[in-house]
Design a protein around this motif. Sequence first.
Motif, mmCIF file in Angstrom:
data_model
loop_
_atom_site.group_PDB
_atom_site.id
_atom_site.type_symbol
_atom_site.label_atom_id
_atom_site.label_comp_id
_atom_site.label_asym_id
_atom_site.label_seq_id
_atom_site.Cartn_x
_atom_site.Cartn_y
_atom_site.Cartn_z
ATOM 1 N N PRO A 58 66.605 -15.735 105.137
ATOM 2 C CA PRO A 58 66.661 -16.258 103.838
ATOM 3 C C PRO A 58 65.340 -17.275 103.694
ATOM 4 O O PRO A 58 65.332 -18.030 104.669
ATOM 5 N N GLY A 59 64.929 -17.263 102.568
ATOM 6 C CA GLY A 59 63.909 -18.046 102.353
ATOM 7 C C GLY A 59 62.545 -17.508 102.634
ATOM 8 O O GLY A 59 61.550 -17.968 102.284
ATOM 9 N N VAL A 60 62.577 -16.559 103.530
ATOM 10 C CA VAL A 60 61.324 -16.144 104.028
ATOM 11 C C VAL A 60 61.170 -14.433 103.265
ATOM 12 O O VAL A 60 60.173 -14.292 102.856
ATOM 13 N N VAL A 61 62.355 -14.080 102.900
ATOM 14 C CA VAL A 61 62.243 -12.886 102.182
ATOM 15 C C VAL A 61 63.163 -13.423 101.031
ATOM 16 O O VAL A 61 64.055 -14.194 100.861
ATOM 17 N N GLY A 62 63.011 -12.551 99.877
ATOM 18 C CA GLY A 62 63.650 -13.031 98.823
ATOM 19 C C GLY A 62 65.052 -12.389 98.682
ATOM 20 O O GLY A 62 65.541 -11.694 99.320
ATOM 21 N N PRO A 63 65.925 -13.173 98.015
ATOM 22 C CA PRO A 63 67.429 -12.991 98.041
ATOM 23 C C PRO A 63 67.860 -11.709 97.533
ATOM 24 O O PRO A 63 68.811 -10.921 97.922
ATOM 25 N N ASN A 64 66.926 -10.712 96.806
ATOM 26 C CA ASN A 64 67.189 -9.537 96.313
ATOM 27 C C ASN A 64 66.331 -8.430 97.023
ATOM 28 O O ASN A 64 66.405 -7.198 96.364
ATOM 29 N N LEU A 65 65.980 -8.887 98.092
ATOM 30 C CA LEU A 65 65.493 -7.621 99.085
ATOM 31 C C LEU A 65 66.535 -6.721 99.349
ATOM 32 O O LEU A 65 67.514 -7.366 99.950
ATOM 33 N N PRO A 66 66.566 -5.650 99.310
ATOM 34 C CA PRO A 66 67.519 -4.704 99.448
ATOM 35 C C PRO A 66 68.075 -4.590 100.856
ATOM 36 O O PRO A 66 67.440 -4.403 101.932
ATOM 37 N N ALA A 67 69.551 -5.036 101.136
ATOM 38 C CA ALA A 67 69.996 -5.208 102.451
ATOM 39 C C ALA A 67 69.762 -3.933 103.396
ATOM 40 O O ALA A 67 69.797 -3.909 104.485
#
Length: 174
Positions: A58-67
């Motif tokens: 978290p914080g490196v990629v956005g929170p809405n990057l598809p898991a």
Amino acid sequence: MSPAIIFQLHLVLGYVPWLLCFGAYIWPRLKSMDPVEAQRAIATLHSFRFFGLVFIVPGVVGPNLPAGFATPAAYGDFATGLLAILALLSVRTRPLFWLLTIGFNVAGAVDLIVDYYHGVQLDLPGSAGQLGATYAIPIIYVPILMITHVAAFYLLLRPQPEATRSLAGDAAAS
């Protein structure tokens, strides 16, 4: 141009400079090397794939990057990197080295293909901004990874000259 089109363009064009560089500088050298040394060079590049775990930070990629993209990509890269490191560590035990070399190449190629599949299925281009600091990975790093997997498979499957087989046999006997 939309961000999705720019991302797709980046994905495709990421292969062009790497293929040019690979064809001009890397491939001629790999083909002329001892098979073990060529595979060690490829394994060294892939040993850095532990870095793929960054897709789940978290914080490196956005929170809405598809898991559905991030998690398999992260752990597929991590597994491939560990296998490549193990291959490098086992070079003195040739049967184990070859097994791990095949293992990291199969795992790594499958990982990249699955990542492309998930990227399409989950419309990764539409959320490319969520890649954040990892945006460069699929654009700059993945093309050379895929190219070297193809090269590694070619080198693994090509017939070895008789002199190379004799030297390998002599080295194993001593």
